[in-house]
Design a protein around this motif. Structure first.
Motif, PDB file in Angstrom:
ATOM      1  N   LEU A  44       0.828  -1.198   0.000  1.00 14.49           N
ATOM      2  CA  LEU A  44       0.000   0.000   0.000  1.00 14.49           C
ATOM      3  C   LEU A  44       0.869   1.259   0.000  1.00 14.49           C
ATOM      4  O   LEU A  44       0.581   2.221  -0.703  1.00 14.49           O
ATOM      5  CB  LEU A  44      -0.929   0.011   1.218  1.00 14.49           C
ATOM      6  CG  LEU A  44      -1.856   1.220   1.339  1.00 14.49           C
ATOM      7  CD1 LEU A  44      -2.787   1.305   0.141  1.00 14.49           C
ATOM      8  CD2 LEU A  44      -2.655   1.142   2.627  1.00 14.49           C
ATOM      9  N   GLY A  45       1.943   1.225   0.764  1.00 14.88           N
ATOM     10  CA  GLY A  45       2.867   2.356   0.789  1.00 14.88           C
ATOM     11  C   GLY A  45       3.464   2.633  -0.582  1.00 14.88           C
ATOM     12  O   GLY A  45       3.680   3.778  -0.965  1.00 14.88           O
ATOM     13  N   LYS A  46       3.722   1.586  -1.349  1.00 12.63           N
ATOM     14  CA  LYS A  46       4.258   1.756  -2.708  1.00 12.63           C
ATOM     15  C   LYS A  46       3.197   2.313  -3.650  1.00 12.63           C
ATOM     16  O   LYS A  46       3.515   3.005  -4.606  1.00 12.63           O
ATOM     17  CB  LYS A  46       4.756   0.418  -3.266  1.00 12.63           C
ATOM     18  CG  LYS A  46       5.827  -0.237  -2.462  1.00 12.63           C
ATOM     19  CD  LYS A  46       7.143   0.429  -2.686  1.00 12.63           C
ATOM     20  CE  LYS A  46       8.235  -0.336  -1.960  1.00 12.63           C
ATOM     21  NZ  LYS A  46       9.462   0.389  -1.902  1.00 12.63           N
ATOM     22  N   LEU A  47       1.936   1.988  -3.387  1.00 12.06           N
ATOM     23  CA  LEU A  47       0.855   2.409  -4.281  1.00 12.06           C
ATOM     24  C   LEU A  47       0.396   3.839  -4.029  1.00 12.06           C
ATOM     25  O   LEU A  47      -0.250   4.440  -4.876  1.00 12.06           O
ATOM     26  CB  LEU A  47      -0.343   1.463  -4.155  1.00 12.06           C
ATOM     27  CG  LEU A  47      -0.098   0.025  -4.610  1.00 12.06           C
ATOM     28  CD1 LEU A  47      -1.315  -0.830  -4.312  1.00 12.06           C
ATOM     29  CD2 LEU A  47       0.250  -0.033  -6.086  1.00 12.06           C
ATOM     30  N   GLU A 102      -3.058   7.908 -10.718  1.00  9.36           N
ATOM     31  CA  GLU A 102      -2.572   7.235 -11.914  1.00  9.36           C
ATOM     32  C   GLU A 102      -3.076   5.799 -11.928  1.00  9.36           C
ATOM     33  O   GLU A 102      -3.457   5.258 -10.900  1.00  9.36           O
ATOM     34  CB  GLU A 102      -1.047   7.259 -11.996  1.00  9.36           C
ATOM     35  CG  GLU A 102      -0.353   6.422 -10.942  1.00  9.36           C
ATOM     36  CD  GLU A 102       1.157   6.391 -11.119  1.00  9.36           C
ATOM     37  OE1 GLU A 102       1.640   5.794 -12.089  1.00  9.36           O
ATOM     38  OE2 GLU A 102       1.839   6.968 -10.268  1.00  9.36           O
ATOM     39  N   ILE A 103      -3.070   5.218 -13.096  1.00  8.99           N
ATOM     40  CA  ILE A 103      -3.492   3.821 -13.241  1.00  8.99           C
ATOM     41  C   ILE A 103      -2.265   2.939 -13.050  1.00  8.99           C
ATOM     42  O   ILE A 103      -1.238   3.138 -13.698  1.00  8.99           O
ATOM     43  CB  ILE A 103      -4.125   3.586 -14.626  1.00  8.99           C
ATOM     44  CG1 ILE A 103      -5.410   4.415 -14.749  1.00  8.99           C
ATOM     45  CG2 ILE A 103      -4.401   2.104 -14.837  1.00  8.99           C
ATOM     46  CD1 ILE A 103      -6.032   4.395 -16.119  1.00  8.99           C
ATOM     47  N   LYS A 133       1.956  -4.966 -14.519  1.00  8.38           N
ATOM     48  CA  LYS A 133       3.413  -5.087 -14.463  1.00  8.38           C
ATOM     49  C   LYS A 133       3.984  -4.252 -13.312  1.00  8.38           C
ATOM     50  O   LYS A 133       4.842  -4.706 -12.563  1.00  8.38           O
ATOM     51  CB  LYS A 133       4.020  -4.642 -15.789  1.00  8.38           C
ATOM     52  CG  LYS A 133       5.500  -4.840 -15.874  1.00  8.38           C
ATOM     53  CD  LYS A 133       6.023  -4.498 -17.254  1.00  8.38           C
ATOM     54  CE  LYS A 133       7.520  -4.746 -17.316  1.00  8.38           C
ATOM     55  NZ  LYS A 133       8.067  -4.518 -18.642  1.00  8.38           N
ATOM     56  N   LYS A 134       3.477  -3.033 -13.172  1.00  4.96           N
ATOM     57  CA  LYS A 134       3.939  -2.156 -12.092  1.00  4.96           C
ATOM     58  C   LYS A 134       3.564  -2.752 -10.730  1.00  4.96           C
ATOM     59  O   LYS A 134       4.354  -2.719  -9.790  1.00  4.96           O
ATOM     60  CB  LYS A 134       3.298  -0.781 -12.257  1.00  4.96           C
ATOM     61  CG  LYS A 134       4.103   0.356 -11.743  1.00  4.96           C
ATOM     62  CD  LYS A 134       3.385   1.672 -12.010  1.00  4.96           C
ATOM     63  CE  LYS A 134       4.344   2.661 -12.600  1.00  4.96           C
ATOM     64  NZ  LYS A 134       3.749   3.997 -12.726  1.00  4.96           N
TER      65      LYS A 134
END
Length: 79
Positions: A43-46, A52-53, A57-58
C-alpha cells in the motif's frame, strides 16, 4: 499504541523477519502479522501524490519489493 504506531510496528517487523528461515516453526504464529505487514508495504508503494493507473506489471514490481510471491499478488492487491 495508536493505529499509526501499530501499522509502523507491523511493517517494520515484517521487514526484519524476511531474512529469517521460512521453515522456522515460530513464524507460523506470525502469519496474520506477515500478511498485514506485506499489505502495508504494498500500500505504501501504491500511494502517490497524483492519481494514476497502476498496470499489472507495475503492481508485480511493487509486490516483489514487498517480498510478495507472484502467485499471491492478486490476494494482496485485494487486501
Amino acid at each position: 499504541m495508536d493505529n499509526l504506531e501499530k501499522g509502523s510496528w507491523i511493517i517494520n517487523t515484517i521487514k526484519h523477519t524476511t531474512g529469517v528461515r521460512t521453515d522456522t516453526v515460530e513464524l507460523n504464529d506470525l502469519e496474520v502479522t506477515e500478511r498485514a505487514g506485506k499489505s502495508g508495504i504494498l500500500l505504501g508503494k501504491l500511494l502517490v501524490d497524483k492519481q494514476e493507473i497502476i498496470t499489472g506489471k507495475k503492481l508485480s514490481v511493487f509486490a516483489r519489493t514487498a517480498n510478495i510471491s507472484p502467485d499471491a499478488v492478486k490476494t494482496y492487491a485485494e487486501i
